[in-house]
Structures are given as C-alpha cells and as structure tokens.
Design an enzyme around this catalytic site. Structure first.
Site, PDB file in Angstrom:
ATOM      1  N   ARG A  66       0.810  -1.220   0.000  1.00  0.00           N
ATOM      2  CA  ARG A  66       0.000   0.000   0.000  1.00  0.00           C
ATOM      3  C   ARG A  66       0.846   1.274   0.000  1.00  0.00           C
ATOM      4  O   ARG A  66       0.647   2.169  -0.820  1.00  0.00           O
ATOM      5  CB  ARG A  66      -0.951  -0.009   1.201  1.00  0.00           C
ATOM      6  CG  ARG A  66      -1.893   1.184   1.234  1.00  0.00           C
ATOM      7  CD  ARG A  66      -2.840   1.136   2.422  1.00  0.00           C
ATOM      8  NE  ARG A  66      -3.638  -0.084   2.424  1.00  0.00           N
ATOM      9  CZ  ARG A  66      -4.719  -0.280   1.668  1.00  0.00           C
ATOM     10  NH1 ARG A  66      -5.135   0.674   0.856  1.00  0.00           N
ATOM     11  NH2 ARG A  66      -5.379  -1.404   1.715  1.00  0.00           N
ATOM     12  N   HIS A 110     -19.484   9.867  -0.511  1.00  0.00           N
ATOM     13  CA  HIS A 110     -19.876   8.636   0.171  1.00  0.00           C
ATOM     14  C   HIS A 110     -21.401   8.523   0.124  1.00  0.00           C
ATOM     15  O   HIS A 110     -22.086   9.497   0.443  1.00  0.00           O
ATOM     16  CB  HIS A 110     -19.380   8.674   1.617  1.00  0.00           C
ATOM     17  CG  HIS A 110     -19.669   7.422   2.375  1.00  0.00           C
ATOM     18  ND1 HIS A 110     -19.048   6.232   2.084  1.00  0.00           N
ATOM     19  CD2 HIS A 110     -20.537   7.159   3.374  1.00  0.00           C
ATOM     20  CE1 HIS A 110     -19.513   5.291   2.898  1.00  0.00           C
ATOM     21  NE2 HIS A 110     -20.418   5.832   3.688  1.00  0.00           N
ATOM     22  N   LEU A 145     -11.084   6.213   7.972  1.00  0.00           N
ATOM     23  CA  LEU A 145     -12.011   5.727   6.950  1.00  0.00           C
ATOM     24  C   LEU A 145     -13.314   6.535   7.029  1.00  0.00           C
ATOM     25  O   LEU A 145     -14.090   6.369   7.970  1.00  0.00           O
ATOM     26  CB  LEU A 145     -12.294   4.229   7.158  1.00  0.00           C
ATOM     27  CG  LEU A 145     -13.343   3.616   6.230  1.00  0.00           C
ATOM     28  CD1 LEU A 145     -12.910   3.691   4.771  1.00  0.00           C
ATOM     29  CD2 LEU A 145     -13.636   2.178   6.614  1.00  0.00           C
TER      30      LEU A 145
HETATM   31  C1  GAR Z   1     -20.649   5.696  -5.823  1.00  0.00           C
HETATM   32  O1  GAR Z   1     -21.931   5.352  -5.333  1.00  0.00           O
HETATM   33  C2  GAR Z   1     -19.793   6.273  -4.713  1.00  0.00           C
HETATM   34  O2  GAR Z   1     -20.488   7.111  -3.846  1.00  0.00           O
HETATM   35  C3  GAR Z   1     -19.350   5.019  -4.039  1.00  0.00           C
HETATM   36  O3  GAR Z   1     -19.042   4.140  -5.089  1.00  0.00           O
HETATM   37  C4  GAR Z   1     -19.867   4.433  -6.205  1.00  0.00           C
HETATM   38  C5  GAR Z   1     -19.009   4.662  -7.427  1.00  0.00           C
HETATM   39  O4  GAR Z   1     -19.809   4.796  -8.570  1.00  0.00           O
HETATM   40  N1  GAR Z   1     -18.236   5.245  -3.163  1.00  0.00           N
HETATM   41  C6  GAR Z   1     -18.063   4.588  -2.008  1.00  0.00           C
HETATM   42  O5  GAR Z   1     -18.812   3.703  -1.610  1.00  0.00           O
HETATM   43  C7  GAR Z   1     -16.847   5.012  -1.208  1.00  0.00           C
HETATM   44  N2  GAR Z   1     -16.860   4.400   0.073  1.00  0.00           N
HETATM   45  P1  GAR Z   1     -19.249   5.503  -9.882  1.00  0.00           P
HETATM   46  O6  GAR Z   1     -17.965   4.764 -10.265  1.00  0.00           O
HETATM   47  O7  GAR Z   1     -20.315   5.283 -10.899  1.00  0.00           O
HETATM   48  O8  GAR Z   1     -19.006   6.960  -9.568  1.00  0.00           O
END
Ligand code: GAR
Length: 191
Positions: A66, A110, A145
């Site tokens: 990482r 988020h 986080l």
């Molecule tokens: C979105 O819903 C975003 O809010 C979420 O992943 C998805 C990505 O969609 N993020 C998280 O859950 C972060 N913890 P996208 O690639 O279509 O933008």
C-alpha cells in the site's frame, strides 16, 4: 481555473458528472479536469474519460504494498499539479504517503451519512435496513475511513424504493448533482 485530478476504480458515473459540470454545468469557468487516474487499468470509467477527451493515467495496484503504491501514485499525480484530488468510486483506503502531498485538498463522495455508515456497501446497508432516507456526503479525506470534515450533504428519499437498484438509482442522481455543487462551492471559497 482549479485543476482537478479525478480518481476512480470502476464505472465512473461520478467522474462523468464532474467532467460534464466542467464542460456545461456549475463548474464551467471554475475548474478543469487535468487527469482521470485509476488503480485499475481496465476500469470502464477510464475508457469513458478518454472518450470524453480527458487525459488518463493508470497504475495497477494489484499485488503492490500500500505505502509503496500510494507514494508512486502521488508522484504520478503531482506531475499534473492538481489543486484538488477528487475521489469518485476510488476503492482504496489512502495511506499517509498519498494524503500528505495533497492534505486538505482531497475530496470523497460517500453514499451515506459518514457519521452513520463508513466503508463499502452503503446502499445495501440502507436497503437492508429499509431506511426511509439516506444522506449523500461529500467530505474532505483524512487518514481515517470516511472520517474527514463534511463539506456537503443531501438527503435521498427512499420511501417506496423496493429494490436495491432503485435505491442506487435515486442515490446516484443526488450524488451526481451534489459532487459538482460541493466542488464549485469549495473552489469559490478556497481550500
Ligand atoms: C458511488 O456510489 C460512490 O459514492 C461510491 O461508489 C460508487 C461509485 O460509482 N463510493 C463509495 O462507496 C466510497 N466508500 P461511480 O464509479 O459510478 O461513480
């Protein structure tokens, strides 16, 4: 104009919304996308960004330590001199090696209230618990986080949403609008 680096790992619908906002929406005159970066070279969102004419870059994270990967990714991104690093479905927890060079200038979206839910699967969480509403959150990224200071939140009415797909559809519509607006507000007031 503020220089945006957008980071994604998958579909890229939030990336598309932000790019469109710089072209014809609330970020026009305010921001430009200087690179769309992914830790997954085959992410569909990367191809979509290229098709829109955005510069793209990728560095595979699979099998990497990482801290090493994050230091390399940060160095790569610094070449584009971004004012803001915009996480858009970038499914990695960031180590200090990545955060330090951009401290206070990394944003995330988020799909829940970060006080109530952190990490993955926020729409599943809302659906499984039959929540009547959820709250999309745009926040600054710190070393925890989903713990950074909240910049903007908007509620999503989930009453009558009978499937996970419907929960996601309603949530994403709000995400796409909120992210561009939060960025515009931040750029106007400064980091
Ligand atoms: C979105 O819903 C975003 O809010 C979420 O992943 C998805 C990505 O969609 N993020 C998280 O859950 C972060 N913890 P996208 O690639 O279509 O933008």
């Amino acid at each position: 104009k503020a220089r945006l680096a957008i980071l994604l790992s998958g579909r890229g619908s939030n990336m598309l919304a932000v790019v469109r906002a710089t072209q014809t929406g609330v970020l026009r005159e305010l921001a430009e996308v200087v690179v769309v970066f992914s830790n997954k070279p085959d992410a569909p969102g990367l191809e979509a960004a290229g098709a829109l004419g955005c510069p793209t870059a990728a560095l595979p994270s699979q099998g990497r330590k990482r801290a090493e990967f994050d230091a390399e990714a940060a160095a790569l991104l610094q070449q584009y001199r971004p004012d803001f690093v915009v996480l858009a479905g970038y499914m990695r927890i960031l180590s200090p090696a990545f955060i330090q060079p951009f401290a206070g200038r990394i944003l995330n979206i988020h799909p829940a209230d970060t006080h109530q839910h952190q990490g993955l699967h926020a729409y599943e969480w809302a659906f499984d618990n039959r929540l009547p509403a959820t709250k999309i959150t745009v926040h600054l990224v710190d070393e925890g986080l989903d713990t950074g200071p909240i910049l903007a939140q908007q509620a999503v009415d989930l009453r009558g949403a009978d499937t996970l797909a419907e929960v996601e559809r309603r949530g994403l519509a709000v995400e796409h609008e909120l992210y561009a607006r939060a960025l515009a507000d931040l750029i106007k007031t400064g980091p």
